[in-house]
Design a protein around this motif. Structure first.
Motif, PDB file in Angstrom:
ATOM      1  N   SER A 230       0.840  -1.200   0.000  1.00 30.04           N
ATOM      2  CA  SER A 230       0.000   0.000   0.000  1.00 30.04           C
ATOM      3  C   SER A 230       0.876   1.250   0.000  1.00 30.04           C
ATOM      4  N   PRO A 231       0.387   2.355  -0.550  1.00 27.27           N
ATOM      5  CA  PRO A 231       1.200   3.584  -0.590  1.00 27.27           C
ATOM      6  C   PRO A 231       1.492   4.113   0.807  1.00 27.27           C
ATOM      7  N   HIS A 232       2.721   4.557   1.005  1.00 29.90           N
ATOM      8  CA  HIS A 232       3.172   5.040   2.299  1.00 29.90           C
ATOM      9  C   HIS A 232       3.492   6.525   2.238  1.00 29.90           C
ATOM     10  N   CYS A 233       3.521   7.136   3.414  1.00 24.63           N
ATOM     11  CA  CYS A 233       3.967   8.523   3.511  1.00 24.63           C
ATOM     12  C   CYS A 233       5.477   8.575   3.280  1.00 24.63           C
ATOM     13  N   PRO A 234       5.979   9.608   2.619  1.00 24.87           N
ATOM     14  CA  PRO A 234       7.436   9.722   2.460  1.00 24.87           C
ATOM     15  C   PRO A 234       8.107   9.940   3.811  1.00 24.87           C
ATOM     16  N   LEU A 235       9.181   9.216   4.040  1.00 25.39           N
ATOM     17  CA  LEU A 235       9.910   9.290   5.305  1.00 25.39           C
ATOM     18  C   LEU A 235      11.096  10.234   5.127  1.00 25.39           C
ATOM     19  N   HIS A 236      10.865  11.537   5.358  1.00 25.55           N
ATOM     20  CA  HIS A 236      11.905  12.548   5.207  1.00 25.55           C
ATOM     21  C   HIS A 236      12.756  12.599   6.470  1.00 25.55           C
ATOM     22  N   LEU A 237      14.059  12.544   6.276  1.00 23.73           N
ATOM     23  CA  LEU A 237      15.015  12.641   7.376  1.00 23.73           C
ATOM     24  C   LEU A 237      16.091  13.640   6.963  1.00 23.73           C
ATOM     25  N   GLY A 238      15.908  14.877   7.340  1.00 21.59           N
ATOM     26  CA  GLY A 238      16.869  15.909   6.971  1.00 21.59           C
ATOM     27  C   GLY A 238      16.898  16.133   5.475  1.00 21.59           C
ATOM     28  N   THR A 239      18.029  15.848   4.862  1.00 18.44           N
ATOM     29  CA  THR A 239      18.202  16.086   3.425  1.00 18.44           C
ATOM     30  C   THR A 239      17.917  14.852   2.575  1.00 18.44           C
ATOM     31  N   ALA A 240      17.459  13.762   3.160  1.00 21.83           N
ATOM     32  CA  ALA A 240      17.250  12.515   2.421  1.00 21.83           C
ATOM     33  C   ALA A 240      15.881  11.948   2.725  1.00 21.83           C
ATOM     34  N   VAL A 241      15.491  10.974   1.901  1.00 22.98           N
ATOM     35  CA  VAL A 241      14.222  10.261   2.072  1.00 22.98           C
ATOM     36  C   VAL A 241      14.544   8.782   2.236  1.00 22.98           C
ATOM     37  N   LEU A 242      13.968   8.187   3.262  1.00 20.00           N
ATOM     38  CA  LEU A 242      14.205   6.777   3.549  1.00 20.00           C
ATOM     39  C   LEU A 242      13.186   5.926   2.800  1.00 20.00           C
ATOM     40  N   HIS A 243      13.676   4.979   2.013  1.00 19.20           N
ATOM     41  CA  HIS A 243      12.818   4.045   1.273  1.00 19.20           C
ATOM     42  C   HIS A 243      12.981   2.649   1.887  1.00 19.20           C
ATOM     43  N   ILE A 244      11.874   1.947   2.067  1.00 16.96           N
ATOM     44  CA  ILE A 244      11.907   0.609   2.653  1.00 16.96           C
ATOM     45  C   ILE A 244      11.571  -0.425   1.578  1.00 16.96           C
ATOM     46  N   HIS A 245      12.095  -1.616   1.768  1.00 20.16           N
ATOM     47  CA  HIS A 245      11.878  -2.731   0.838  1.00 20.16           C
ATOM     48  C   HIS A 245      11.869  -4.018   1.637  1.00 20.16           C
ATOM     49  N   HIS A 246      11.549  -5.121   0.967  1.00 18.82           N
ATOM     50  CA  HIS A 246      11.495  -6.411   1.649  1.00 18.82           C
ATOM     51  C   HIS A 246      12.873  -6.798   2.177  1.00 18.82           C
ATOM     52  N   GLY A 247      12.870  -7.316   3.407  1.00 22.27           N
ATOM     53  CA  GLY A 247      14.117  -7.650   4.070  1.00 22.27           C
ATOM     54  C   GLY A 247      14.447  -9.130   4.030  1.00 22.27           C
ATOM     55  N   PRO A 248      15.522  -9.525   4.727  1.00 21.25           N
ATOM     56  CA  PRO A 248      15.960 -10.931   4.720  1.00 21.25           C
ATOM     57  C   PRO A 248      14.910 -11.902   5.244  1.00 21.25           C
ATOM     58  N   ALA A 249      14.131 -11.503   6.255  1.00 17.73           N
ATOM     59  CA  ALA A 249      13.118 -12.418   6.793  1.00 17.73           C
ATOM     60  C   ALA A 249      12.050 -12.738   5.749  1.00 17.73           C
ATOM     61  N   PHE A 250      11.687 -11.753   4.936  1.00 13.38           N
ATOM     62  CA  PHE A 250      10.681 -11.981   3.892  1.00 13.38           C
ATOM     63  C   PHE A 250      11.195 -12.999   2.879  1.00 13.38           C
ATOM     64  N   TRP A 251      12.425 -12.811   2.408  1.00 13.21           N
ATOM     65  CA  TRP A 251      12.961 -13.713   1.388  1.00 13.21           C
ATOM     66  C   TRP A 251      13.281 -15.083   1.978  1.00 13.21           C
ATOM     67  N   ALA A 252      13.659 -15.146   3.262  1.00 11.57           N
ATOM     68  CA  ALA A 252      13.891 -16.448   3.898  1.00 11.57           C
ATOM     69  C   ALA A 252      12.593 -17.234   4.004  1.00 11.57           C
ATOM     70  N   THR A 253      11.492 -16.548   4.327  1.00 10.57           N
ATOM     71  CA  THR A 253      10.192 -17.220   4.390  1.00 10.57           C
ATOM     72  C   THR A 253       9.764 -17.710   3.018  1.00 10.57           C
ATOM     73  N   LEU A 254      10.012 -16.897   1.992  1.00  8.60           N
ATOM     74  CA  LEU A 254       9.649 -17.302   0.632  1.00  8.60           C
ATOM     75  C   LEU A 254      10.441 -18.535   0.199  1.00  8.60           C
ATOM     76  N   SER A 255      11.750 -18.531   0.434  1.00  9.09           N
ATOM     77  CA  SER A 255      12.564 -19.674   0.019  1.00  9.09           C
ATOM     78  C   SER A 255      12.210 -20.933   0.806  1.00  9.09           C
ATOM     79  N   THR A 256      11.974 -20.793   2.112  1.00  5.41           N
ATOM     80  CA  THR A 256      11.613 -21.962   2.924  1.00  5.41           C
ATOM     81  C   THR A 256      10.241 -22.502   2.533  1.00  5.41           C
ATOM     82  N   GLY A 257       9.288 -21.611   2.257  1.00  7.53           N
ATOM     83  CA  GLY A 257       7.964 -22.061   1.827  1.00  7.53           C
ATOM     84  C   GLY A 257       8.004 -22.807   0.512  1.00  7.53           C
TER      85      GLY A 257
END
Length: 338
Positions: A230-257
């Motif tokens: 779902s669309p998220h609010c931009p995470l502004h931190l000073g002069t940069a914007v923080l972008h999030i993506h799927h992490g190791p736990a997500f891909w570990a669950t996918l591979s194990t499944g």
């Protein structure tokens, strides 16, 4: 605080952190101990069964450890950015730091590390956790963070996940985390049942339970993806914007499944195509199902073997007594006389 000479409320210092999450450390320790125990008794197994047995044990322990580890992991969605930002509340001084965000099924973890670590005569190295698990209040933890006077980047990110935030991240990730965690617990129970059935002469049902284990893991990914897509609010931190993506736990669950689904399908197909080889791989005899049938010659008392008519001895004529013969004749023919 003013009596001590401090102008602004500020967290006195970074709390000591263990280099690894304690829950994950306990899980890894338990499964490594089980693996070492099985390896110790490995020399007692003869021939090629030793390799098959080791392969089964390692695969099963890996699947179980992965299901538990990702359930308690905080790295389902991650993001990190280097930025120049303010450090303290009501202060115009800026710092250069790396800000990290890890979103798990039970909360968020925010890290702040200065580049370099020593700036403004202070050590900038923070690792703060805010949880929304059952029985815990995210808003209360955020209020305590405000009282501590945590650095601005930590408070800005934590505020985005509060229930009152207009971004709505709290409701999305909280519900997705609860459903995904519950689904993973069901997958763990299916894994336990699969291990029990694979130790019994019902291998095909063990394959079905492996299929169920993989299916529930994929369902957990679907639950979490509905929140992260779902669309998220931009995470502004000073002069940069923080972008999030799927992490190791997500891909570990996918591979194990996917691994569980693949192994379950292979077992079901092997049960129909090559049942003898499947039993050999699991160290089970092909005629194990017939061992319960015991003939009278073997001393079996609960399952006697009945003889057929051809095997039975010749019938013996048992003469009736004269009284019984006379009674039968008179009942059938009243005028009968002997």
């Amino acid at each position: 605080m003013p009596a001590l000479g401090h102008t602004y409320p500020f967290y006195a210092g970074p709390k000591p952190t263990f280099p690894m999450d304690t829950t994950l450390a306990v899980i890894v320790t338990i499964f490594l101990t089980a693996l070492v125990t099985f390896i110790v008794i490995l020399p007692g197994i003869r021939g090629k069964m030793r390799l098959f047995w080791l392969l089964r044990v390692v695969t099963s322990l890996f699947i179980g450890a992965a299901i538990l580890a990702v359930n308690f992991s905080s790295e389902w969605s991650v993001g990190q950015v280097g930025t120049n930002t303010t450090y303290k509340a009501f202060s115009s001084k800026w710092i250069s730091a790396d800000v990290g965000l890890q979103v798990g099924l039970g909360g968020v973890n925010i890290t702040l590390t200065g580049t370099p670590v020593q700036q403004l005569n202070e050590t900038i190295d923070y690792n703060e956790e805010f949880t929304w698990r059952l029985g815990e209040s995210y808003a209360a933890e955020y209020a305590k963070a405000l009282e501590k006077g945590l650095p601005d980047p930590v408070l800005v990110l934590a505020e985005k996940f509060t229930p009152q935030s207009p971004c709505g991240l709290h409701h999305q990730y909280r519900l997705a985390g609860h459903y995904a965690s519950a689904t993973l617990w069901v997958a763990f129970l299916c894994w336990l049942l699969a291990n029990v059935m694979l130790c019994m002469p019902v291998l095909v049902y063990g394959g079905y339970m492996l299929l169920a284990t993989g299916t529930f893991q994929l369902l957990a990914l679907l639950c979490f993806s509905m929140a992260s897509s779902s669309p998220h609010c931009p995470l502004h931190l000073g002069t940069a914007v923080l972008h999030i993506h799927h992490g190791p736990a997500f891909w570990a669950t996918l591979s194990t499944g996917l691994l569980c689904v693949l192994l379950g399908l292979l077992m079901v197909v092997a049960h129909r195509m090559q049942p003898h080889r499947l039993k050999t791989f699991f160290n089970q005899s092909a005629d194990e199902g017939h061992k319960l049938e015991r003939s009278p010659e073997e001393g079996g008392l609960l399952s006697p073997r009945y003889r057929s008519i051809a095997e039975s001895p010749e019938s013996q004529d048992i003469p009736l007594s004269e009284a019984s013969s006379e009674g039968c004749c008179r009942e059938e023919h009243p005028d009968c006389s002997l």
